[in-house]
Design a protein around this motif. Structure first.
Motif, PDB file in Angstrom:
ATOM      1  N   THR A  89       0.828  -1.209   0.000  1.00  0.00           N
ATOM      2  CA  THR A  89       0.000   0.000   0.000  1.00  0.00           C
ATOM      3  C   THR A  89       0.857   1.251   0.000  1.00  0.00           C
ATOM      4  OG1 THR A  89      -1.817  -1.108   1.173  1.00  0.00           O
ATOM      5  CG2 THR A  89      -1.758   1.292   1.270  1.00  0.00           C
ATOM      6  N   VAL A  90       1.812   1.327   0.918  1.00  0.00           N
ATOM      7  CA  VAL A  90       2.550   2.569   1.144  1.00  0.00           C
ATOM      8  C   VAL A  90       3.741   2.726   0.209  1.00  0.00           C
ATOM      9  CG1 VAL A  90       3.784   3.939   2.878  1.00  0.00           C
ATOM     10  CG2 VAL A  90       1.773   2.607   3.534  1.00  0.00           C
ATOM     11  N   SER A  91       4.374   1.616  -0.194  1.00  0.00           N
ATOM     12  CA  SER A  91       5.567   1.737  -1.039  1.00  0.00           C
ATOM     13  C   SER A  91       5.309   1.436  -2.511  1.00  0.00           C
ATOM     14  CB  SER A  91       6.675   0.816  -0.518  1.00  0.00           C
ATOM     15  OG  SER A  91       6.368  -0.543  -0.760  1.00  0.00           O
ATOM     16  N   GLN A  92       4.099   0.991  -2.866  1.00  0.00           N
ATOM     17  CA  GLN A  92       3.787   0.686  -4.262  1.00  0.00           C
ATOM     18  C   GLN A  92       2.584   1.491  -4.757  1.00  0.00           C
ATOM     19  OE1 GLN A  92       3.526  -3.659  -4.724  1.00  0.00           O
ATOM     20  NE2 GLN A  92       5.115  -3.920  -3.177  1.00  0.00           N
ATOM     21  N   PHE A  93       1.456   1.330  -4.104  1.00  0.00           N
ATOM     22  CA  PHE A  93       0.244   2.037  -4.532  1.00  0.00           C
ATOM     23  C   PHE A  93       0.383   3.550  -4.366  1.00  0.00           C
ATOM     24  CE2 PHE A  93      -4.002   3.788  -3.630  1.00  0.00           C
ATOM     25  CZ  PHE A  93      -4.696   3.379  -4.755  1.00  0.00           C
ATOM     26  N   VAL A  94       0.842   3.985  -3.196  1.00  0.00           N
ATOM     27  CA  VAL A  94       0.935   5.421  -2.921  1.00  0.00           C
ATOM     28  C   VAL A  94       1.845   6.144  -3.914  1.00  0.00           C
ATOM     29  CG1 VAL A  94       1.779   7.143  -1.270  1.00  0.00           C
ATOM     30  CG2 VAL A  94       0.241   5.323  -0.506  1.00  0.00           C
ATOM     31  N   THR A 119      -6.699  -0.218   1.137  1.00  0.00           N
ATOM     32  CA  THR A 119      -5.349  -0.702   0.900  1.00  0.00           C
ATOM     33  C   THR A 119      -5.136  -0.772  -0.602  1.00  0.00           C
ATOM     34  OG1 THR A 119      -6.066  -3.015   0.927  1.00  0.00           O
ATOM     35  CG2 THR A 119      -5.354  -2.043   3.026  1.00  0.00           C
ATOM     36  N   GLY A 120      -3.897  -0.884  -1.024  1.00  0.00           N
ATOM     37  CA  GLY A 120      -3.623  -0.894  -2.456  1.00  0.00           C
ATOM     38  C   GLY A 120      -2.368  -1.662  -2.793  1.00  0.00           C
ATOM     39  N   THR A 121      -2.133  -1.818  -4.089  1.00  0.00           N
ATOM     40  CA  THR A 121      -0.942  -2.490  -4.585  1.00  0.00           C
ATOM     41  C   THR A 121      -0.711  -2.035  -6.019  1.00  0.00           C
ATOM     42  OG1 THR A 121       0.152  -4.644  -4.816  1.00  0.00           O
ATOM     43  CG2 THR A 121      -2.173  -4.530  -5.456  1.00  0.00           C
ATOM     44  N   ILE A 122       0.330  -2.572  -6.648  1.00  0.00           N
ATOM     45  CA  ILE A 122       0.625  -2.238  -8.038  1.00  0.00           C
ATOM     46  C   ILE A 122       0.779  -3.531  -8.827  1.00  0.00           C
ATOM     47  CG2 ILE A 122       3.144  -2.141  -7.760  1.00  0.00           C
ATOM     48  CD1 ILE A 122       3.095   0.294  -9.668  1.00  0.00           C
ATOM     49  N   ALA A 123       0.253  -3.546 -10.050  1.00  0.00           N
ATOM     50  CA  ALA A 123       0.285  -4.734 -10.903  1.00  0.00           C
ATOM     51  C   ALA A 123       1.003  -4.383 -12.201  1.00  0.00           C
ATOM     52  CB  ALA A 123      -1.139  -5.219 -11.189  1.00  0.00           C
ATOM     53  N   VAL A 124       2.224  -4.906 -12.363  1.00  0.00           N
ATOM     54  CA  VAL A 124       3.052  -4.568 -13.510  1.00  0.00           C
ATOM     55  C   VAL A 124       3.491  -5.811 -14.275  1.00  0.00           C
ATOM     56  CG1 VAL A 124       5.189  -3.455 -14.286  1.00  0.00           C
ATOM     57  CG2 VAL A 124       3.896  -2.472 -12.377  1.00  0.00           C
ATOM     58  N   ALA A 125       4.071  -6.793 -13.563  1.00  0.00           N
ATOM     59  CA  ALA A 125       4.684  -7.955 -14.209  1.00  0.00           C
ATOM     60  C   ALA A 125       3.648  -8.812 -14.923  1.00  0.00           C
ATOM     61  CB  ALA A 125       5.438  -8.793 -13.187  1.00  0.00           C
ATOM     62  N   ALA A 237       9.358   1.385  -4.857  1.00  0.00           N
ATOM     63  CA  ALA A 237       8.884   0.061  -4.449  1.00  0.00           C
ATOM     64  C   ALA A 237      10.040  -0.890  -4.189  1.00  0.00           C
ATOM     65  CB  ALA A 237       7.954  -0.505  -5.521  1.00  0.00           C
ATOM     66  N   TRP A 238      11.006  -0.942  -5.111  1.00  0.00           N
ATOM     67  CA  TRP A 238      12.063  -1.934  -4.907  1.00  0.00           C
ATOM     68  C   TRP A 238      13.097  -1.458  -3.887  1.00  0.00           C
ATOM     69  CZ3 TRP A 238      12.679  -0.882 -10.632  1.00  0.00           C
ATOM     70  CH2 TRP A 238      13.764  -0.081 -10.945  1.00  0.00           C
ATOM     71  N   THR A 239      13.232  -0.154  -3.679  1.00  0.00           N
ATOM     72  CA  THR A 239      14.109   0.310  -2.597  1.00  0.00           C
ATOM     73  C   THR A 239      13.506  -0.037  -1.242  1.00  0.00           C
ATOM     74  OG1 THR A 239      14.961   2.126  -3.961  1.00  0.00           O
ATOM     75  CG2 THR A 239      15.246   2.322  -1.578  1.00  0.00           C
ATOM     76  N   ALA A 240      12.202   0.148  -1.104  1.00  0.00           N
ATOM     77  CA  ALA A 240      11.532  -0.224   0.144  1.00  0.00           C
ATOM     78  C   ALA A 240      11.644  -1.724   0.390  1.00  0.00           C
ATOM     79  CB  ALA A 240      10.070   0.202   0.097  1.00  0.00           C
ATOM     80  N   LEU A 241      11.466  -2.521  -0.657  1.00  0.00           N
ATOM     81  CA  LEU A 241      11.588  -3.963  -0.500  1.00  0.00           C
ATOM     82  C   LEU A 241      13.012  -4.346  -0.113  1.00  0.00           C
ATOM     83  CD1 LEU A 241      10.330  -6.758  -0.690  1.00  0.00           C
ATOM     84  CD2 LEU A 241      10.829  -6.744  -3.149  1.00  0.00           C
ATOM     85  N   ALA A 242      14.007  -3.683  -0.700  1.00  0.00           N
ATOM     86  CA  ALA A 242      15.397  -3.956  -0.343  1.00  0.00           C
ATOM     87  C   ALA A 242      15.652  -3.663   1.132  1.00  0.00           C
ATOM     88  CB  ALA A 242      16.331  -3.126  -1.216  1.00  0.00           C
ATOM     89  N   LEU A 243      15.069  -2.592   1.637  1.00  0.00           N
ATOM     90  CA  LEU A 243      15.234  -2.263   3.054  1.00  0.00           C
ATOM     91  C   LEU A 243      14.540  -3.277   3.945  1.00  0.00           C
ATOM     92  CD1 LEU A 243      15.076   1.529   2.663  1.00  0.00           C
ATOM     93  CD2 LEU A 243      16.611   0.418   4.290  1.00  0.00           C
ATOM     94  N   GLU A 244      13.381  -3.755   3.525  1.00  0.00           N
ATOM     95  CA  GLU A 244      12.732  -4.808   4.300  1.00  0.00           C
ATOM     96  C   GLU A 244      13.619  -6.048   4.340  1.00  0.00           C
ATOM     97  OE1 GLU A 244       8.313  -6.653   4.325  1.00  0.00           O
ATOM     98  OE2 GLU A 244       9.691  -7.491   2.835  1.00  0.00           O
ATOM     99  N   MET A 245      14.243  -6.399   3.221  1.00  0.00           N
ATOM    100  CA  MET A 245      15.145  -7.546   3.185  1.00  0.00           C
ATOM    101  C   MET A 245      16.317  -7.351   4.134  1.00  0.00           C
ATOM    102  SD  MET A 245      15.102  -8.096  -0.943  1.00  0.00           S
ATOM    103  CE  MET A 245      16.499  -9.223  -0.980  1.00  0.00           C
ATOM    104  N   VAL A 246      16.843  -6.138   4.199  1.00  0.00           N
ATOM    105  CA  VAL A 246      17.945  -5.846   5.124  1.00  0.00           C
ATOM    106  C   VAL A 246      17.495  -6.061   6.567  1.00  0.00           C
ATOM    107  CG1 VAL A 246      19.362  -3.976   6.074  1.00  0.00           C
ATOM    108  CG2 VAL A 246      19.208  -4.302   3.601  1.00  0.00           C
ATOM    109  N   GLY A 247      16.298  -5.609   6.889  1.00  0.00           N
ATOM    110  CA  GLY A 247      15.778  -5.819   8.233  1.00  0.00           C
ATOM    111  C   GLY A 247      15.639  -7.294   8.563  1.00  0.00           C
TER     112      GLY A 247
END
Length: 375
Positions: A89-94, A119-125, A237-247
């Motif tokens: 929602t926050v890192s893709q849809f927004v 809530t939201g999301t993004i559909a690309v692939a 979106a992918w920077t936020a996901l990378a940070l989640e992976m780091v956590g």
């Protein structure tokens, strides 16, 4: 560019960590994985604390904070493998609505996000598994007063549960980066099938749009000019996901290190053996390198630095390399118990590895970095 955290950002980290320690214990993640429980109470707590409003403009009812603040929150979410709709929602849809939408559309959709109403999301692939705009093939055909969408989207985070989906489509007769258009499509208009994936704590879906009609009020910005805003949204979106992976990798490291300090062999902690010290040194270097690149990318996004696209790919590549090493050595450091279902290690490893596959693997982003360098 200031790469030091402010006192406010450090306080944000401390408060988020305290909330998650209370609201998202490992037992909650296990319930989601083993029983299919929905993390509704966790999401309700986030909404009550205005976390969905974090990066939404105050004019739309948000807090108006920057991407670095979001990065701090997302890393903490990764540490506890937080389930729920926050990340998509926050890192893709927004960012997709913010970058592509009109002021009226931003007020309409982002206001509802900030208030916790949607809530939201993004559909690309699509079939090739590429998140690049030039590979979008889902077709948008003009219809009286709107558009008809035909095609299938794959690997959509929360694709079967998000209230609204930003769908990337292509105008008839266009190719490459030209002719892209973004639509906000309601959940009840699509046919979504939940996928069986490695990480059962996060849901992905295949989304079919078979003649879905979308009105002009749900067409973000000017049709055919969606490539640039889509790229900018995906960088977030992918920077936020990378940070989640780091956590998540930080938690794997912490669990393994604690085990190495307390597990004894030959009368001494196994962490005192030189081979173990080498493993932990390598893991620590990979972790801190990935974290540094992720926060640099966050700063470039927050300041709209011209290096943001390159930095975002560097962050995702580094996070992917980090998880590969830490997942392997983290499990190995635990010995036999690391392979058991009863131990939580496999939950963290699955979350980290799944993150690498979404929005492009480390290999994909290294190729992107090489293209920037002209190699």
């Amino acid at each position: 560019m200031d790469l030091e955290f402010t006192s406010d950002q450090e306080e944000l980290r401390s408060s988020v960590r305290a909330v998650l320690a209370r609201e998202c214990p490992p037992s909650l993640v296990r319930e989601v994985v083993e029983k299919g429980t929905q993390a509704d109470d966790l999401w309700a707590a986030m909404v009550e604390l205005d976390w969905p409003a974090l990066t939404v403009d105050p004019a739309c009812g948000g807090l108006g904070l920057g991407f670095v603040e979001l990065a701090v929150v997302v890393e903490e979410l990764g540490r506890v493998m937080a389930p729920g709709p926050f990340l998509p929602t926050v890192s893709q849809f927004v960012p997709a609505v913010r970058e592509a939408g009109t002021p009226e559309q931003r007020e309409r959709f982002l206001g509802d996000v900030a208030a916790g109403r949607i809530t939201g999301t993004i559909a690309v692939a699509e079939e090739p598994g590429s998140w690049a705009g030039e590979d979008v093939g889902l077709e948008a055909r003009p219809d009286a007063g709107g558009w008809l969408l035909h095609g299938t989207k794959r690997y959509v985070a929360d694709g079967a549960t998000a209230d609204e989906l930003v769908v990337a489509a292509r105008l008839q007769g266009t190719a490459g980066p030209d002719g892209l258009v973004l639509f906000v499509v309601p959940q009840d208009a699509v046919d979504a099938t939940v996928l069986q994936t490695l990480d059962a704590s996060r849901q992905y879906a295949t989304v079919v749009l078979d003649g879905v009609r979308v009105g002009r009020d749900r067409t973000l910005g000017e049709p055919g000019r969606g490539a640039a805003p889509l790229t900018r949204a995906l960088e977030e979106a992918w920077t936020a996901l990378a940070l989640e992976m780091v956590g998540t990798c930080q938690s794997i490291f912490d669990i393994a290190l604690d085990h190495a300090k307390t597990r004894e062999q030959f009368g001494v902690p196994i962490g005192s053996f030189q081979a173990m010290k080498h493993k932990f040194a390598d893991m620590y270097v990979a972790l801190e390198s990935a974290r540094a690149l992720c926060y640099f990318a966050s700063a470039t996004i927050a300041e709209d630095d011209e290096r943001r696209s390159l930095a975002a790919s560097m962050a995702k590549a580094a996070a992917g390399d980090c998880q590969r090493l830490i997942a392997q050595d983290g499990i190995q450091s635990l010995g036999g118990i690391g392979f058991t279902w009863e131990h939580d290690m496999h939950l963290y490893v699955k979350r980290a590895k799944s993150g690498d596959a979404v929005f492009g693997t480390a290999r994909h982003h290294r190729a992107r970095i090489a293209a920037f360098a002209g190699v």
